[in-house]
Each structure stands twice: as C-alpha cells, then as structure tokens.
Design an enzyme around this catalytic site. Structure first.
Site, mmCIF file in Angstrom:
data_model
loop_
_atom_site.group_PDB
_atom_site.id
_atom_site.type_symbol
_atom_site.label_atom_id
_atom_site.label_comp_id
_atom_site.label_asym_id
_atom_site.label_seq_id
_atom_site.Cartn_x
_atom_site.Cartn_y
_atom_site.Cartn_z
ATOM 1 N NE ARG A 6 -1.487 2.542 2.791
ATOM 2 C CZ ARG A 6 -0.970 3.677 3.248
ATOM 3 N NH1 ARG A 6 -0.748 4.705 2.439
ATOM 4 N NH2 ARG A 6 -0.623 3.790 4.519
ATOM 5 C CD GLU A 136 -3.908 11.933 5.709
ATOM 6 O OE1 GLU A 136 -5.119 12.175 5.714
ATOM 7 O OE2 GLU A 136 -3.201 12.026 4.696
HETATM 8 C C1 LIG Z 1 -2.341 7.379 4.128
HETATM 9 C C2 LIG Z 1 -1.765 7.496 5.487
HETATM 10 C C3 LIG Z 1 -2.256 6.457 6.402
HETATM 11 C C4 LIG Z 1 -0.276 7.464 5.479
HETATM 12 O O1 LIG Z 1 0.351 6.635 4.873
HETATM 13 C C5 LIG Z 1 0.390 8.429 6.317
HETATM 14 O O2 LIG Z 1 -0.283 9.257 6.909
HETATM 15 O O3 LIG Z 1 1.619 8.389 6.365
#
Ligand SMILES: CC(C)C(=O)C(=O)O
Length: 497
Positions: A6, A136
């Site tokens: 991801r 986030e």
């Molecule tokens: C998309 C989010 C979860 C992310 O990867 C971050 O905030 O670093």
C-alpha cells in the site's frame, strides 16, 4: 505490519500487477512471517480490486484473512462495500489526526468528523469487518493541536476499534519527540493497541521506529526496502535487525534469513533499485574494502559486530581496489582456491592498487585475469579463445554473426542470427556448446556503463551476471565498442566456468 503493497506502492513510478502483489503477499506472510500486511487502498482502480480479491482468496484458503488489511475512507460506506466485495475483513480507516487537516482539507468540525467516523465504524462492524483507525497527520496534531488529538482518542477508545494507527505522515518527528508522544499515549490509554507508522524524510525512520518500540508501542508499519511516499517508510530489514539486537525483550516474528531474498524480489517487481549501501540488504554492506578490516577479520574477528551477514543469508566479501591491501587479496584467493608465493602476491597487490588508482573497479572474478596478466605465466588457462567474428547490422535484416572460437585448441566456426548483434553472438556460441554436449550459463543481467570519470568517447563497460550451476557469476568487459565489451565479458565467463 508490512505496508509495502500500500504505502510502498506509493513510491513514485512504482505499480505492482495483481500477480506480483499476490506473490509478495504470500512471501511476506509465509516466508518472512510478518504479522499483518496492508495490501491496497480501497476504490483505487479495477486492477487494485482484482489484486485484493486474489490475495483474500488465497489468504482465506490458508486461514490468514485476519492478517490482510485494506486502507479505506470515510465516504458514506463506499469503501466498506468495495472491501466486502473484494473479500477483505480488516479495514484501516483513514481519518484526520490533526485539526489543521480537518479544518483545511475536510472543512469539517471535530463533532462532524467524529460522527461520520463513528457511523463508518459501526457500519463496518455490522458487516463483520474488523476496524483499525489511522489518525493521518497525527505527528503534526500532537505538536500543534494536542487537545484535538486527545479528545479524538478519548472518543475512539470507547468504540469497537482494534487498533489505532499513528502516522508521522510528513516524516517530521525526531526520536525524542517520538519517545515523549508515544509514552504519553500508551500511559493515558493502557488498553488501546497503538501502531506507529514512520516516514523517512529526515532519514530517521528506523531511529523513530526503534524509539516507538522502546516507549511501548504495540506495532510498527514498515516496508520492504523502505519504499513509500516521498522518502519512503521505515525499512523493514533495518528495523527488524535493530530491534532484535537492541530491544531483545520485544518479540519479533520476522525471519531474518528471508529478508534479503524478499528484498531482491520486491526490487525486481518494483524496478525500485536498492542502494548498494542500504543496511542489511544493499549489495555492499557486507563487503570489507579497507585492508585493515580484512586483516582484522583474520585476527580474532577484531572488526566483528552483531550484524553478521550469515544472519541474513548473506556472506562476507572482500573488495579489491587501491585501499584493499594484502589481506583482502589473500581472502579472495582463499575463496577462489588459488595459492601464490609472497613475491607473486606482492606483484598482484601492486597491480590492483594501480588499477584502483585509475578508478577501475576490480571484482574477485577479475582476480584470475589480473594474476595471469601480472605473472605472465597463466595461473588461469585461456581454454576458450574468441578467434574471429564478423557481426552484421543492417536495416530490416536480422543481425547476424559468423564466429570462430577455439576450445582447448580445437577450432569451431558457426553462423547465427539474433535480435541484436550480441544476441547473435551468444546464439552462435550456444550452437558450438550444444555440439560439444555443453550448456552455456544463463544470462541473468546485462548492464552497460561508462566507467567513472569517463567523457563522451570514454570506454564502455559491460557487466554481465550469469547463473551457472546454482551460483552467480559476474564478468565484465571493457572496450570502446559496446558489443565488443560484452563479448570480452562473455569470453571471461567462458574461461571461469
Ligand atoms: C495514508 C496514510 C495512512 C499514510 O500513509 C500516512 O499518513 O503516512
């Protein structure tokens, strides 16, 4: 939790196919044995949907579905449905961890956000999903809007949420801040499972991940080769090694011995090259270059540290160049099974230093050639010699070669075509070898470069990696002409096998 599939895929220029994702997911869970994997963001594309489906089908058959997670959004249930259709069971819901993000991106009040988050969580739970929640921009939130973060965590800790995921979204934290933020939260919410998600913008991803563990965090988000948005995430291999060595009371499921092979596979699938000096998995990190280090290795392991190559299924190497000295050369000779008198060793050392001074890269595979060159009485026989060739290259006709070589003094001539001149050359060689009942090693990698310091009419170096009887062999050739340099590299290989 590994998030190569991801956040790692958010590395600029990287996109995995569904089959690549499935292979990586299988390796991560069954060979590397990470606890959980995050494999995609919901709603991204049809291809991503198919990838998630493939992985969940496999995971479900193998009792691993609870370890497979998908990032979802607060979107009135659209991502919940997407996940369900793709067969996933664990969702990582992306919500806002700083007032700044909430106000200026979502343009919502905390009350509106909390209520929409709660509705999404309750919907997911009613459909049988497990829910984790991302905050986030949490690191900025802790710095600039702590009251918001605390009120949000008070709210979330009352809901049926399995884990709260704390990202340092912009990679702004330093270890002392990670320590104070994490210890504050784990003390305030003793029953909550917290994950820390580091980014590497200041190259502090590993240090911050270690600090989070030292201060009681329950899980970490890592990626193979440190891939990820911008400067990437905390690299799996480095973090595992440092926790195993410096935080021994913390149990880590990951198999160190598989870190390198999984790294290489992800490198191949992603096209994202591992820097040679990347700890644990980089090509150079177990190579001693300075002669004094190689000397120390033979004297009671004076340069030993806990990061031994064998832990990671790798081996110690000794580089050859102007700083390598006698001990490095002796170690390489030992590995090649070649013995030299003191006087000859001195001459060979001198030649390697000269080559190093001219910025030439000397590899252990060059050593037999240097030795035969220097000693003028060949330790290595030139059993195979390329005698003559004519290469053709013309418009709308296939490139071809007429090749004459000698093997153990016997001369062979063959003609062949190929997709390029070098391909035609290899095809002719293959025919000659076949007629002799032999098989050519398999060409695995072919790299061409201008040697360091070269200008436009500089020499061209071809470095070819071969696979021969389960072993890797690297040979290089140097010439002004690219095809000729490849032929020289091939001739070297023919005399080493
Ligand atoms: C998309 C989010 C979860 C992310 O990867 C971050 O905030 O670093």
């Amino acid at each position: 939790m590994d998030t190569t599939l991801r956040d790692g895929e958010q590395t600029s220029g990287v996109s995995f196919s569904a089959s690549e994702k499935l292979t990586i997911a299988q390796l991560l869970l069954t060979e590397l044995k990470v606890d959980r994997i995050e494999i995609a963001s919901a709603r991204v594309s049809e291809g991503e949907f198919q990838a998630v489906k493939k992985i969940t089908e496999w995971a479900s058959k193998n009792g691993l579905l609870d370890k497979v997670e998908v990032l979802t959004f607060v979107d009135g249930g659209t991502s919940v449905n997407w996940m369900l259709d793709a067969g996933a069971k664990v969702m990582n819901l992306l919500t806002k961890g700083s007032l700044n993000h909430l106000t200026f991106q979502l343009k919502k009040t905390p009350e509106q956000h909390f209520s929409e988050v709660e509705a999404t969580i309750r919907l997911a739970i009613s459909k049988g999903l497990k829910v984790n929640v991302y905050l986030e921009d949490w690191s900025n939130g802790m710095r600039n809007s702590k009251d918001y973060v605390i009120s949000y965590l008070d709210f979330l800790s009352q809901l049926p949420v399995d884990r709260i995921l704390l990202p340092d979204t912009l990679g702004i934290l330093i270890p002392s801040e990670v320590a104070s933020f994490i210890s504050e939260l784990v003390t305030r919410y003793p029953h909550v499972h917290f994950d820390f998600h580091a980014h590497n913008d200041y190259d502090l991803g590993t240090a911050n991940a270690l600090e989070a563990v030292r201060n009681g965090v329950h899980g970490l988000h890592l990626t193979v080769n440190g891939m990820g948005e911008r400067a990437g995430n905390a690299p799996l291999a480095s973090v595992i090694a440092v926790i195993n060595d410096y935080q021994k009371e913390v149990e880590v499921s990951v198999e160190e011995k598989s870190l390198y092979s999984v790294s290489k596979l992800v490198e191949t699938f992603s096209g994202f090259r591992i820097p040679a000096n990347k700890p644990v998995v980089g090509e150079n990190v177990f190579t001693q270059t300075a002669g004094i280090h190689a000397d120390g290795d033979k004297k009671n392991n004076l340069y030993h540290n806990d990061l031994m190559p064998e832990r990671f299924g790798r081996e110690r190497k000794y580089a050859l160049g102007k700083t390598s000295g006698k001990a490095n050369i002796e170690n390489n000779l030992l590995q090649l099974g070649i013995q030299l008198s003191d006087e000859d060793l001195k001459k060979v050392t001198q030649r390697i230093i000269e080559l190093g001074d001219r910025k030439e890269v000397v590899t252990p595979n060059d050593l037999p050639y240097i030795i035969s060159d220097v000693l003028d009485s060949s330790t290595i026989e030139e059993r195979v010699q390329v005698l003559n060739y004519v290469l053709t290259h013309s418009k709308e006709l296939r490139p071809s070669v007429t090749l004459k070589i000698s093997i153990d003094g016997k001369v062979y001539e063959e003609h062949a075509q190929g997709d390029g001149q070098y391909d035609a050359f290899v095809n002719a060689l293959e025919i000659i070898f076949q007629k002799n009942g032999k098989k050519l090693p398999q060409l695995k990698d072919y790299a061409v470069r201008i040697p360091p310091g070269g200008d436009s009419d500089a020499l061209c170096e071809t470095i070819i990696t071969w696979s021969h009887q389960g072993k890797e062999l690297i040979t290089r050739g140097l010439d002004c002409d690219q095809t000729v340099s490849a032929i020289k590299a091939t001739q070297k290989m023919l005399n080493l096998i």
